[in-house]
Motif scaffolding. Sequence first.
Motif, PDB file in Angstrom:
ATOM      1  N   ARG A 190       0.829  -1.216   0.000  1.00 21.96           N
ATOM      2  CA  ARG A 190       0.000   0.000   0.000  1.00 21.96           C
ATOM      3  C   ARG A 190       0.860   1.261   0.000  1.00 21.96           C
ATOM      4  NH1 ARG A 190      -5.721  -0.581   1.775  1.00 21.96           N
ATOM      5  NH2 ARG A 190      -6.061  -2.817   1.960  1.00 21.96           N
ATOM      6  N   LEU A 191       1.978   1.200   0.687  1.00 21.07           N
ATOM      7  CA  LEU A 191       2.898   2.335   0.692  1.00 21.07           C
ATOM      8  C   LEU A 191       3.440   2.576  -0.721  1.00 21.07           C
ATOM      9  CD1 LEU A 191       4.515   4.546   2.110  1.00 21.07           C
ATOM     10  CD2 LEU A 191       6.231   2.798   2.681  1.00 21.07           C
ATOM     11  N   VAL A 192       3.746   1.503  -1.443  1.00 20.84           N
ATOM     12  CA  VAL A 192       4.213   1.630  -2.824  1.00 20.84           C
ATOM     13  C   VAL A 192       3.147   2.346  -3.652  1.00 20.84           C
ATOM     14  CG1 VAL A 192       4.868   0.388  -4.926  1.00 20.84           C
ATOM     15  CG2 VAL A 192       5.755  -0.360  -2.701  1.00 20.84           C
ATOM     16  N   LYS A 237       1.246   7.204  -6.425  1.00 25.84           N
ATOM     17  CA  LYS A 237       0.178   8.192  -6.606  1.00 25.84           C
ATOM     18  C   LYS A 237       0.719   9.617  -6.472  1.00 25.84           C
ATOM     19  CE  LYS A 237      -4.450   9.261  -5.046  1.00 25.84           C
ATOM     20  NZ  LYS A 237      -5.567   8.873  -4.208  1.00 25.84           N
ATOM     21  N   LYS A 238       1.748   9.798  -5.673  1.00 24.24           N
ATOM     22  CA  LYS A 238       2.321  11.117  -5.415  1.00 24.24           C
ATOM     23  C   LYS A 238       3.399  11.534  -6.423  1.00 24.24           C
ATOM     24  CE  LYS A 238      -0.021  11.845  -1.661  1.00 24.24           C
ATOM     25  NZ  LYS A 238      -1.064  12.841  -1.639  1.00 24.24           N
ATOM     26  N   LEU A 239       3.733  10.656  -7.373  1.00 24.11           N
ATOM     27  CA  LEU A 239       4.753  11.006  -8.365  1.00 24.11           C
ATOM     28  C   LEU A 239       4.284  12.178  -9.218  1.00 24.11           C
ATOM     29  CD1 LEU A 239       5.909   7.538  -9.763  1.00 24.11           C
ATOM     30  CD2 LEU A 239       7.259   9.132  -8.386  1.00 24.11           C
ATOM     31  N   PRO A 240       5.190  13.074  -9.546  1.00 21.16           N
ATOM     32  CA  PRO A 240       4.804  14.164 -10.460  1.00 21.16           C
ATOM     33  C   PRO A 240       4.526  13.591 -11.850  1.00 21.16           C
ATOM     34  CG  PRO A 240       7.151  14.270  -9.935  1.00 21.16           C
ATOM     35  CD  PRO A 240       6.565  13.183  -9.094  1.00 21.16           C
ATOM     36  N   GLU A 241       3.644  14.238 -12.582  1.00 19.06           N
ATOM     37  CA  GLU A 241       3.249  13.753 -13.897  1.00 19.06           C
ATOM     38  C   GLU A 241       4.430  13.608 -14.855  1.00 19.06           C
ATOM     39  OE1 GLU A 241      -0.052  15.113 -16.936  1.00 19.06           O
ATOM     40  OE2 GLU A 241      -0.736  15.194 -14.846  1.00 19.06           O
ATOM     41  N   GLU A 242       5.424  14.462 -14.718  1.00 17.14           N
ATOM     42  CA  GLU A 242       6.574  14.442 -15.636  1.00 17.14           C
ATOM     43  C   GLU A 242       7.682  13.483 -15.200  1.00 17.14           C
ATOM     44  OE1 GLU A 242       7.273  17.476 -12.490  1.00 17.14           O
ATOM     45  OE2 GLU A 242       5.583  17.053 -13.791  1.00 17.14           O
ATOM     46  N   PRO A 250       9.658   4.491 -14.408  1.00 17.59           N
ATOM     47  CA  PRO A 250       8.729   3.646 -15.158  1.00 17.59           C
ATOM     48  C   PRO A 250       7.597   3.106 -14.275  1.00 17.59           C
ATOM     49  CG  PRO A 250      10.693   2.400 -14.649  1.00 17.59           C
ATOM     50  CD  PRO A 250      10.929   3.807 -14.150  1.00 17.59           C
ATOM     51  N   TRP A 251       6.795   3.997 -13.722  1.00 17.54           N
ATOM     52  CA  TRP A 251       5.690   3.659 -12.828  1.00 17.54           C
ATOM     53  C   TRP A 251       4.711   2.699 -13.487  1.00 17.54           C
ATOM     54  CZ3 TRP A 251       0.956   4.600 -14.799  1.00 17.54           C
ATOM     55  CH2 TRP A 251       0.874   5.515 -15.851  1.00 17.54           C
ATOM     56  N   HIS A 252       4.604   2.782 -14.796  1.00 17.52           N
ATOM     57  CA  HIS A 252       3.633   1.965 -15.527  1.00 17.52           C
ATOM     58  C   HIS A 252       3.959   0.476 -15.465  1.00 17.52           C
ATOM     59  CE1 HIS A 252       6.864   2.889 -18.347  1.00 17.52           C
ATOM     60  NE2 HIS A 252       6.547   1.780 -18.983  1.00 17.52           N
ATOM     61  N   ARG A 253       5.145   0.119 -15.042  1.00 20.95           N
ATOM     62  CA  ARG A 253       5.553  -1.282 -14.948  1.00 20.95           C
ATOM     63  C   ARG A 253       5.161  -1.926 -13.626  1.00 20.95           C
ATOM     64  NH1 ARG A 253      11.423   0.220 -17.351  1.00 20.95           N
ATOM     65  NH2 ARG A 253      10.717   0.686 -19.475  1.00 20.95           N
TER      66      ARG A 253
END
Length: 100
Positions: free
Chosen positions: A40-42, A47-52, A56-59
């Motif tokens: 859940r922490l991950v 969720k808090k990552l900036p859009e730019e 590779p969050w999508h992985r």
Amino acid sequence: MNNQLDKAYRIYTVIAAIPYGNVISYGDVARLAGLPRGARLVGWVLKKLPEETQLPWHRVVNAQGKLISHNQQQRQRLLSEGITFKSNGHVDLKLYGWIP
């Protein structure tokens, strides 16, 4: 270093290491970051990552290979890396899962 920042940094480090064309679950990111039971922490950190962000969050997917709330951007990024989806829309973790 602040404990929360230290945890976030460890999560970022694991995510940055995920190879192109592979995925990993939230729980496995947490485990590799030395945060057992920290899935859940991950999710919160992602969720808090900036859009730019260049991470590779999508992985990162859930333990069943499900995407973040049917996120189309995530799906498109994975498709562009050659990752295909099962008929239920999930990623095949046996085929694309990464565990170093």
